[in-house]
Design a protein around this motif. Sequence first.
Motif, PDB file in Angstrom:
ATOM      1  N   LEU A 105       0.799  -1.224   0.000  1.00 51.33           N
ATOM      2  CA  LEU A 105       0.000   0.000   0.000  1.00 51.33           C
ATOM      3  C   LEU A 105       0.837   1.282   0.000  1.00 51.33           C
ATOM      4  N   ARG A 106       2.116   1.145   0.391  1.00 46.34           N
ATOM      5  CA  ARG A 106       3.021   2.309   0.454  1.00 46.34           C
ATOM      6  C   ARG A 106       2.438   3.409   1.343  1.00 46.34           C
ATOM      7  N   MET A 107       1.904   2.980   2.484  1.00 44.14           N
ATOM      8  CA  MET A 107       1.326   3.899   3.466  1.00 44.14           C
ATOM      9  C   MET A 107       1.858   3.514   4.845  1.00 44.14           C
ATOM     10  N   TRP A 108       1.979   4.512   5.739  1.00 38.18           N
ATOM     11  CA  TRP A 108       2.328   4.246   7.129  1.00 38.18           C
ATOM     12  C   TRP A 108       1.068   3.792   7.859  1.00 38.18           C
ATOM     13  N   LEU A 109       1.130   2.588   8.433  1.00 37.74           N
ATOM     14  CA  LEU A 109      -0.023   1.974   9.088  1.00 37.74           C
ATOM     15  C   LEU A 109       0.392   1.322  10.403  1.00 37.74           C
ATOM     16  N   GLN A 110      -0.616   0.988  11.217  1.00 38.42           N
ATOM     17  CA  GLN A 110      -0.376   0.138  12.375  1.00 38.42           C
ATOM     18  C   GLN A 110      -0.140  -1.281  11.875  1.00 38.42           C
ATOM     19  N   MET A 111       0.350  -2.140  12.747  1.00 40.70           N
ATOM     20  CA  MET A 111       0.575  -3.537  12.388  1.00 40.70           C
ATOM     21  C   MET A 111      -0.775  -4.252  12.339  1.00 40.70           C
ATOM     22  N   GLY A 112      -0.944  -5.155  11.392  1.00 46.65           N
ATOM     23  CA  GLY A 112      -2.191  -5.896  11.356  1.00 46.65           C
ATOM     24  C   GLY A 112      -2.374  -6.668  10.080  1.00 46.65           C
TER      25      GLY A 112
ATOM     26  N   GLU B  58       2.579  13.576  18.018  1.00 49.84           N
ATOM     27  CA  GLU B  58       2.308  14.790  17.248  1.00 49.84           C
ATOM     28  C   GLU B  58       2.722  14.661  15.778  1.00 49.84           C
ATOM     29  N   ASP B  59       3.562  13.679  15.462  1.00 50.24           N
ATOM     30  CA  ASP B  59       4.035  13.493  14.081  1.00 50.24           C
ATOM     31  C   ASP B  59       3.134  12.594  13.238  1.00 50.24           C
ATOM     32  N   VAL B  60       2.291  11.809  13.882  1.00 49.36           N
ATOM     33  CA  VAL B  60       1.471  10.828  13.166  1.00 49.36           C
ATOM     34  C   VAL B  60       0.544  11.472  12.130  1.00 49.36           C
ATOM     35  N   PRO B  61      -0.153  12.580  12.440  1.00 47.87           N
ATOM     36  CA  PRO B  61      -1.036  13.163  11.411  1.00 47.87           C
ATOM     37  C   PRO B  61      -0.306  13.594  10.138  1.00 47.87           C
ATOM     38  N   GLY B  62       0.969  13.858  10.225  1.00 46.17           N
ATOM     39  CA  GLY B  62       1.728  14.275   9.049  1.00 46.17           C
ATOM     40  C   GLY B  62       2.169  13.139   8.152  1.00 46.17           C
TER      41      GLY B  62
ATOM     42  N   VAL C  58      -5.508   5.934  11.028  1.00 49.70           N
ATOM     43  CA  VAL C  58      -4.434   5.729  12.005  1.00 49.70           C
ATOM     44  C   VAL C  58      -4.482   6.824  13.062  1.00 49.70           C
ATOM     45  N   VAL C  59      -4.773   8.045  12.646  1.00 47.28           N
ATOM     46  CA  VAL C  59      -4.880   9.161  13.589  1.00 47.28           C
ATOM     47  C   VAL C  59      -6.029   8.906  14.572  1.00 47.28           C
ATOM     48  N   ARG C  60      -7.166   8.440  14.082  1.00 47.06           N
ATOM     49  CA  ARG C  60      -8.301   8.126  14.967  1.00 47.06           C
ATOM     50  C   ARG C  60      -7.938   7.002  15.941  1.00 47.06           C
TER      51      ARG C  60
END
Length: 179
Positions: free
Chosen positions: A72-79, A158-162, A168-170
Amino acid sequence: MSLYDDAVLVLKGYAPGDEAGDQAELRQAYLDHLAQHDDGMWKACGAGHLTASALVIDPEREKVLLTLHRKLRMWLQMGGHCEPQDVGLEAAALREATEESGITGLTLLPGGPVRLDRHPIPSPCTWHLDVQYAALAPAGAAERISEESLELRWFGYEDVPGVADASVVRLLEATRSRL
């Protein structure tokens, strides 16, 4: 007890707070999905399937570990997908978090799932019905990249929304309310 039965019990016991917005609706949609699809836990279910994930938190509770997902080339949680050997959704989330982070000794935050998140996925399936947990890394934990990731990185809250999408932010916001 089967993984399917465990999922029904977990979802019936999931009680999102008033601030959770669509969570009660999603909870019912997940239960309806399982009632309509005996194979609703498995990737082979073309109408969608339950998945389990966990947001990994550092021992100081100041950062989260995200994976740059290979496909997906996205920053995600593990799962990811449930497996036949998983005895329950918690076990599936913990297994996925351990496999993808390389960190042994993760412990899920008490209280069951933190959030539910339904998102479309590419064909041949249609939906991931993700049951999201949060896991605390032990002191001295060292992450190790898996074949499913391009990179692993710790991010301050504070860096996660960027770097990550709104889901993931929720999840981070809901997790922080439990810490």
